[in-house]
Design a protein around this motif. Sequence first.
Motif, short mmCIF file in Angstrom:
data_model
loop_
_atom_site.label_atom_id
_atom_site.label_comp_id
_atom_site.label_asym_id
_atom_site.label_seq_id
_atom_site.Cartn_x
_atom_site.Cartn_y
_atom_site.Cartn_z
N GLN A 147 14.50 27.84 57.21
CA GLN A 147 13.60 28.99 57.02
C GLN A 147 13.01 29.00 55.61
O GLN A 147 13.70 28.73 54.63
CB GLN A 147 14.39 30.30 57.21
N VAL A 148 11.73 29.34 55.57
CA VAL A 148 11.01 29.41 54.31
C VAL A 148 10.76 30.87 53.97
O VAL A 148 10.52 31.68 54.86
CB VAL A 148 9.67 28.65 54.42
N THR A 149 10.82 31.20 52.69
CA THR A 149 10.52 32.55 52.23
C THR A 149 9.23 32.53 51.41
O THR A 149 9.10 31.74 50.49
CB THR A 149 11.68 33.10 51.36
N VAL A 150 8.30 33.41 51.78
CA VAL A 150 7.03 33.54 51.05
C VAL A 150 7.02 34.91 50.39
O VAL A 150 7.24 35.92 51.07
CB VAL A 150 5.82 33.41 52.01
N VAL A 151 6.77 34.94 49.08
CA VAL A 151 6.68 36.24 48.40
C VAL A 151 5.30 36.40 47.78
O VAL A 151 4.82 35.53 47.07
CB VAL A 151 7.83 36.44 47.38
N LEU A 169 14.89 30.35 38.09
CA LEU A 169 16.07 30.16 38.94
C LEU A 169 15.71 29.44 40.24
O LEU A 169 16.47 28.58 40.71
CB LEU A 169 16.72 31.51 39.24
N ALA A 170 14.54 29.75 40.79
CA ALA A 170 14.11 29.07 42.03
C ALA A 170 14.00 27.57 41.77
O ALA A 170 14.36 26.75 42.63
CB ALA A 170 12.78 29.63 42.49
N SER A 171 13.52 27.22 40.60
CA SER A 171 13.37 25.81 40.26
C SER A 171 14.74 25.15 40.05
O SER A 171 15.02 24.07 40.57
CB SER A 171 12.50 25.70 39.00
N VAL A 172 15.60 25.82 39.30
CA VAL A 172 16.94 25.27 39.02
C VAL A 172 17.71 25.05 40.33
O VAL A 172 18.36 24.02 40.52
CB VAL A 172 17.73 26.21 38.08
N TRP A 173 17.61 26.02 41.24
CA TRP A 173 18.37 25.93 42.50
C TRP A 173 17.56 25.29 43.64
O TRP A 173 18.03 25.24 44.77
CB TRP A 173 18.81 27.34 42.93
N ASN A 174 16.37 24.83 43.34
CA ASN A 174 15.53 24.16 44.34
C ASN A 174 15.41 25.00 45.63
O ASN A 174 15.59 24.50 46.75
CB ASN A 174 16.13 22.78 44.67
N LEU A 175 15.08 26.26 45.45
CA LEU A 175 15.08 27.19 46.59
C LEU A 175 13.86 27.00 47.49
O LEU A 175 12.77 26.67 47.01
CB LEU A 175 15.12 28.64 46.07
N PRO A 176 14.05 27.24 48.80
CA PRO A 176 12.92 27.12 49.75
C PRO A 176 12.03 28.36 49.72
O PRO A 176 11.98 29.15 50.66
CB PRO A 176 13.62 26.96 51.10
N THR A 236 11.53 21.19 53.83
CA THR A 236 12.18 19.87 53.88
C THR A 236 12.95 19.54 52.60
O THR A 236 13.15 18.39 52.26
CB THR A 236 11.11 18.78 54.14
N GLY A 237 13.35 20.59 51.88
CA GLY A 237 14.21 20.36 50.71
C GLY A 237 13.45 20.07 49.44
O GLY A 237 14.04 19.70 48.42
N GLY A 238 12.13 20.24 49.48
CA GLY A 238 11.31 19.93 48.30
C GLY A 238 11.20 21.06 47.29
O GLY A 238 10.51 20.91 46.28
#
Length: 328
Positions: A147-151, A169-176, A236-238
């Motif tokens: 699942q992808v989250t769009v804000v 934090l999104a970058s550090v944790w590679n969040l979707p 896809t984990g990017g």
Amino acid sequence: MTATLEVDPTTDIDPQILLGIYTIAAKIKMYDDTYISMLQTGKATGMYYSPRGQEIIPSAIAQVLTKEDYVLTIYRGIHDQIAKGVPLRELTAEFFGRVGGTCKGKGGPMHVTHPESGLIVTTGVVGSGLPIANGVALSAQMRGTDQVTVVNFGDGATNIGAFHEAMNLASVWNLPVVFVCQNNQYAEYTAFAQGTSAAQITDRAIGYSMRAFHVNGNNPVEMYEAARQAVDAARTGGGPTLIEADTYRFRGHTPQDPMEYMPKEERAAAEAADPVPALRRRLLEEGIATEEQLKDIEDAHRAEIDDAFAFAEASPQPDLSELHTDLV
Ligand SMILES: Cc1ncc(C[n+]2csc(CCOP(=O)(O)OP(=O)(O)O)c2C)c(N)n1
């Protein structure tokens, strides 16, 4: 890590996707026009922040999201809510503060939430949605779903500390997660350059090693391509992407705003390039749809919108006994 990526507006696009974007954008425009005329005639009251002019952005994003994906938005979010598929009846009743609403009338326009459609939350505090989106995205990551989250948020929100903390934090944790800045050129009554030090919002992504697209959010091809690549990467984990979608707010910050701070020529130019009728003309010119097909789509929207407002008007206000229920 990145410089800003750009999308070629002549990229090939499936004509059915263009039609899909128009279908949603036309509904949003019609809904907004209806809401504004109801406010003007006193048939609707309360808070309403029009996203008129910004319709293409969520309509293009909707083409690449599934029902299971999540969207967060702000007070100026009726376009995002409609595009994510929140049922118009419940949505309108919530705006009217009635029991038939998505939150039984207790959330109101600033706090619409409808998890069944993936519209996970609407926020009124500028910038507050971004850290919440990280939490939602982290949940999907921990559960191992795709699942992808769009804000969605405005340009003014990028000057709030929460924007920077969330991007980091999104970058550090590679969040979707996909951060969508709908840059409508104004934050309340302040023009973009008067309140924002960066020449473009996407410049800020470099500091957080984040992929970034700067696109014309009123161009369906550019907006779709940026959304497609960002959502694909997240799925896809990017990791995360920042999209800066340039657009223009056609109406005032609130319906009562006389808009004196917006140059007349600038407004006239934006209105002349109104993205919804422009896309309609394109569909006809390129033979993607006939006048009759488009009229059928618009007639169906008219009926759905009229039904939604009638439903909301007929729905009662919440009873006082409800005051302390549904609290966590
Ligand atoms: C933390 C916070 N500060 C101030 C406000 C008051 N406020 C409401 S809307 C707004 C402008 C925000 O502009 P932008 O983020 O560009 O979004 P837009 O309304 O243009 O879509 C402000 C400052 C608020 N709601 N929250």
